[in-house]
Design a protein around this motif. Sequence first.
Motif, PDB file in Angstrom:
ATOM      1  N   MET A   1       0.708  -1.114   0.049  1.00 20.79           N
ATOM      2  CA  MET A   1      -0.019  -0.282   0.160  1.00 20.79           C
ATOM      3  C   MET A   1       0.869   1.171  -0.067  1.00 20.79           C
ATOM      4  O   MET A   1       0.427   2.398  -0.573  1.00 20.79           O
ATOM      5  N   PHE A   2       2.109   1.299   0.458  1.00 20.73           N
ATOM      6  CA  PHE A   2       3.109   2.138   0.549  1.00 20.73           C
ATOM      7  C   PHE A   2       4.093   1.969  -0.509  1.00 20.73           C
ATOM      8  O   PHE A   2       5.027   2.861  -0.709  1.00 20.73           O
ATOM      9  N   ILE A   3       3.872   0.924  -1.428  1.00 17.11           N
ATOM     10  CA  ILE A   3       4.695   0.814  -2.282  1.00 17.11           C
ATOM     11  C   ILE A   3       4.157   1.280  -3.730  1.00 17.11           C
ATOM     12  O   ILE A   3       3.044   0.635  -4.227  1.00 17.11           O
ATOM     13  N   PHE A   7       6.769  -0.144  -8.735  1.00 11.55           N
ATOM     14  CA  PHE A   7       8.149  -1.423  -8.298  1.00 11.55           C
ATOM     15  C   PHE A   7       7.617  -2.696  -7.965  1.00 11.55           C
ATOM     16  O   PHE A   7       8.791  -3.201  -7.408  1.00 11.55           O
ATOM     17  N   LEU A  11      10.383  -5.738  -6.679  1.00  8.38           N
ATOM     18  CA  LEU A  11      10.188  -6.006  -5.291  1.00  8.38           C
ATOM     19  C   LEU A  11      10.146  -7.846  -5.436  1.00  8.38           C
ATOM     20  O   LEU A  11      10.713  -8.399  -4.447  1.00  8.38           O
ATOM     21  N   LEU A  14      12.975  -9.551  -6.249  1.00  6.75           N
ATOM     22  CA  LEU A  14      13.953  -9.592  -5.099  1.00  6.75           C
ATOM     23  C   LEU A  14      13.581 -10.557  -4.065  1.00  6.75           C
ATOM     24  O   LEU A  14      14.473 -11.253  -3.584  1.00  6.75           O
ATOM     25  N   ALA A  15      12.132 -10.517  -3.766  1.00  8.03           N
ATOM     26  CA  ALA A  15      11.805 -11.385  -2.934  1.00  8.03           C
ATOM     27  C   ALA A  15      12.250 -12.885  -3.271  1.00  8.03           C
ATOM     28  O   ALA A  15      12.241 -13.648  -2.488  1.00  8.03           O
ATOM     29  N   ALA A  18      15.750 -13.729  -2.630  1.00  6.10           N
ATOM     30  CA  ALA A  18      15.935 -13.989  -1.227  1.00  6.10           C
ATOM     31  C   ALA A  18      15.419 -15.203  -0.819  1.00  6.10           C
ATOM     32  O   ALA A  18      16.211 -15.965  -0.188  1.00  6.10           O
ATOM     33  N   SER A  19      14.441 -15.552  -1.269  1.00  2.00           N
ATOM     34  CA  SER A  19      13.695 -16.718  -0.502  1.00  2.00           C
ATOM     35  C   SER A  19      14.366 -18.162  -1.119  1.00  2.00           C
ATOM     36  O   SER A  19      14.627 -19.105  -0.607  1.00  2.00           O
ATOM     37  N   SER A  22      17.819 -18.671   0.817  1.00  2.00           N
ATOM     38  CA  SER A  22      17.600 -19.036   1.902  1.00  2.00           C
ATOM     39  C   SER A  22      17.339 -20.817   1.938  1.00  2.00           C
ATOM     40  O   SER A  22      17.541 -21.480   3.145  1.00  2.00           O
ATOM     41  N   ASN A  82       8.897  -8.434  16.269  1.00  2.00           N
ATOM     42  CA  ASN A  82       9.929  -8.382  15.218  1.00  2.00           C
ATOM     43  C   ASN A  82      10.523  -9.566  15.166  1.00  2.00           C
ATOM     44  O   ASN A  82      11.040 -10.252  14.163  1.00  2.00           O
ATOM     45  N   ALA A  85       8.508 -12.540  14.128  1.00  2.00           N
ATOM     46  CA  ALA A  85       8.515 -12.550  12.735  1.00  2.00           C
ATOM     47  C   ALA A  85       9.774 -12.820  12.187  1.00  2.00           C
ATOM     48  O   ALA A  85       9.723 -13.429  11.162  1.00  2.00           O
ATOM     49  N   ALA A  86      10.817 -12.717  12.664  1.00  2.00           N
ATOM     50  CA  ALA A  86      12.258 -13.222  12.337  1.00  2.00           C
ATOM     51  C   ALA A  86      12.491 -14.554  12.464  1.00  2.00           C
ATOM     52  O   ALA A  86      13.581 -15.314  12.082  1.00  2.00           O
ATOM     53  N   GLY A  87      11.390 -15.379  13.041  1.00  2.00           N
ATOM     54  CA  GLY A  87      11.605 -16.688  13.287  1.00  2.00           C
ATOM     55  C   GLY A  87      11.954 -17.240  14.579  1.00  2.00           C
ATOM     56  O   GLY A  87      12.216 -18.393  14.983  1.00  2.00           O
TER      57      GLY A  87
ATOM     58  N   ASP B  32      14.235 -13.165   3.524  1.00  2.00           N
ATOM     59  CA  ASP B  32      13.113 -13.612   2.885  1.00  2.00           C
ATOM     60  C   ASP B  32      11.702 -13.518   3.646  1.00  2.00           C
ATOM     61  O   ASP B  32      10.756 -13.530   3.210  1.00  2.00           O
ATOM     62  N   ARG B  33      11.904 -13.050   5.047  1.00  2.00           N
ATOM     63  CA  ARG B  33      10.682 -12.735   5.618  1.00  2.00           C
ATOM     64  C   ARG B  33      10.241 -11.466   5.562  1.00  2.00           C
ATOM     65  O   ARG B  33       8.988 -11.165   5.780  1.00  2.00           O
ATOM     66  N   LEU B  35       9.497  -9.313   3.122  1.00  2.00           N
ATOM     67  CA  LEU B  35       8.291  -9.108   2.117  1.00  2.00           C
ATOM     68  C   LEU B  35       7.068  -9.835   2.213  1.00  2.00           C
ATOM     69  O   LEU B  35       6.281 -10.099   1.270  1.00  2.00           O
ATOM     70  N   LEU B  42       2.342  -6.315  10.030  1.00  2.00           N
ATOM     71  CA  LEU B  42       3.028  -6.130  11.673  1.00  2.00           C
ATOM     72  C   LEU B  42       3.698  -4.877  11.796  1.00  2.00           C
ATOM     73  O   LEU B  42       3.383  -4.144  12.618  1.00  2.00           O
ATOM     74  N   GLN B  46       2.579  -1.809  14.314  1.00  2.00           N
ATOM     75  CA  GLN B  46       3.732  -1.258  15.125  1.00  2.00           C
ATOM     76  C   GLN B  46       3.492   0.261  15.018  1.00  2.00           C
ATOM     77  O   GLN B  46       3.907   1.208  16.091  1.00  2.00           O
ATOM     78  N   ASN B 284      12.233  -2.761  11.924  1.00  2.00           N
ATOM     79  CA  ASN B 284      11.564  -4.329  11.625  1.00  2.00           C
ATOM     80  C   ASN B 284      12.798  -4.998  10.955  1.00  2.00           C
ATOM     81  O   ASN B 284      13.197  -6.136  11.121  1.00  2.00           O
ATOM     82  N   THR B 287      15.890  -5.873  12.776  1.00  2.00           N
ATOM     83  CA  THR B 287      15.815  -7.012  13.685  1.00  2.00           C
ATOM     84  C   THR B 287      15.830  -8.270  13.010  1.00  2.00           C
ATOM     85  O   THR B 287      16.574  -9.307  13.510  1.00  2.00           O
ATOM     86  N   LEU B 288      15.025  -8.359  11.852  1.00  2.00           N
ATOM     87  CA  LEU B 288      14.931  -9.397  11.037  1.00  2.00           C
ATOM     88  C   LEU B 288      16.607  -9.940  10.397  1.00  2.00           C
ATOM     89  O   LEU B 288      16.851 -11.054  10.563  1.00  2.00           O
TER      90      LEU B 288
END
Lengths: 337, 319
Positions: A1-3, A7, A11, A14-15, A18-19, A22, A82, A85-87, B32-33, B35, B42, B46, B284, B287-288
């Motif tokens: 919504m803010f992108i 673009f 993105l 890129l995503a 990245a996935s 990993s 956060n 969210a990072a696992g 990878d988390r 996007l 979240l 925040q 965020n 931290t990731l």
Amino acid sequence: MFISPRFVPALAVLALAASTASTALAADPPVIGLVTKTETNPFFVKMKEGAQEEAKKLGAKLLSGAGKADGDNAGQITAMENMIAAGAKTILITPSDAKAIVPAIKKARDKGVQVIALDSPADPPDATDALFATNNYTAGVLIGEYAKAAMAGKTPKIVALDLLPGHPVGAQRHNGFMKGFGLAANDAKSNELSKAPEIVCMADSFGDQAKAQTVMENCLQKAPDVNLVYTINEPAAAGAYNALKRAGKEKGVMIVSVDGGCQGIKDTAAGVIAATSQQYPLKMAAMGVAAGVEFAKTGKKASGYVDTGVTLIAGKSVAGVESKDTKTGAELCWGKK
Amino acid sequence: MAKSPTHHIPWGALGPWLALLGACIFFATQSDRFLTGGNLSLILQQVMVVGVIAIGQTLIILTAGIDLSCGMVMALGSIVMSKFATELGLPVPLAILCGIGVTTLFGLLNGLLVTRIKLPPFIVTLGTLNIAFAITQLYSSSQTITDLPGGLTGLGTTFTIGSAEVAWGSVLMVALYVLAWFVLRETASGRHIYAVGNNAEATRLVGIPTQRVLLAVYVAAGVFYGIASLLSVARTGVGDPNAGQTENLDAITAVVLGGTSLFGGRGIVLGSLIGVLIVGVFRNGLTLMGVSSIYQVLVTGVLVILAVAADQLSRKGAR
């Protein structure tokens, strides 16, 4: 919504990149989050170091975060979210506000995350899976007993430099100190500071050296004949000493404290502080990380309260009170040696 | 004033978007988390409290003022709502209105001191910052208020869109931004706010009641702080007497990052949302990545200076 829509394809690419990168990793190391009150207080800096070392040893990944200032509850919640969210499947937290953090902890636990409080409990304590901390009441009792013996029958005129209103750690140390000194005191569960006629001045220092100096100066105006100062921690003790020195009273007044940081132990060796109760943040952090790795491997959560120990360190030992010397204290201290 | 005054600020308007986009691309390559819908929603959760405070702050900064009291007034509002709903047992909607009423009164007080006694906003709000903080601590006995009724925290609950968990509070925040944007851009009152910030004396001379506009801006900001109080309670699930301490400067930071000029008269309210998101994304994302949040403070500092420098340079260029 803010992108901007233009673009989004970039993105997405890129995503995707990245996935796929990993997923190449075979087994992800367990992720453990450490949320301290601030990132700058030496106690928490040391705690983070201890956690990082243990994480490296056990092959875990440590994420750390904190509030911006002591009392910044919203900042701690954000850091916690956060990390999840990072696992992170385990969160180690030193609650800035024991009550205010509880709903966020509950949310995390409902997601299956193990939450362990380090250093100070949540309120109620069973809001977290486990608590690894110093017994702050015992820490207070130890310096109270020491002061009582070292005063050798002199009529006590006590100044108490406390933490901040309503904080359980502040109340437990204060009440423990009074109990150890043989004064009427609330028990370890109380968040109320007990009062006694022997305490001639009570003030909040916020555990800060400059603030402690100011309130000690004011206490000296009220009670110039003070002979014993209880301080919540060693920075407050250093502030109290400055005030006494400026008033030319540092010789006749004994200061006792809690923490066992390296600067505090140096001050104890130098006679600024008579005795201090030493706690072990490195150990709390290491145990927390180990519990996180255990949970990741076996699914077994830690539970209940684990006392990480406290030791009385005294410049001069007194008869009838067990203490260790400052050399031992310096070996086990935290902070800059 | 026929054209919207927002048309002459290429730097101020574009910079924030580029910064946000750059940060998003960077973090997407690092984790990878980042996007995922869950993570992006979240971040929106925040930032909702600072986001709504920043709307009020934007209005005031557009008039070349500043409000240092915003975070503390927000905290007072959240304590009033929580205590009225629990200890006094008022129905939740009434307790919420009382909280918003208190923050609005503080807005009125700020506005009256600025317009009637002509005190500088910096000094007025420095005073009310302390007053609001002290009342909050005294009224709450510095104790967190827990066990709130569900209605008070309802805006913190979420609904799912795909993998995103969107909080109702985030939706409210975005709606308020759209409302503020519409009022500022499309109504006469909105134009008057820009005009007062550009040149108060000239505005007065053409017959616009500048003092009334100013007063209305401070009162409106108070209303926004009250809504932020409710969002704060909803987000943390408690009435927190120590809330608002970081939101104070965070809101000003967001407004500046969003390209609104501290000299007044120029800026877009949606920019403040971008500013809030920039800070949220950095916190965020770092931290990731497992990087200390102190880097976020560093980056924020650099961005603030860049934002003000861009404003200053574009201002020189315009002359």
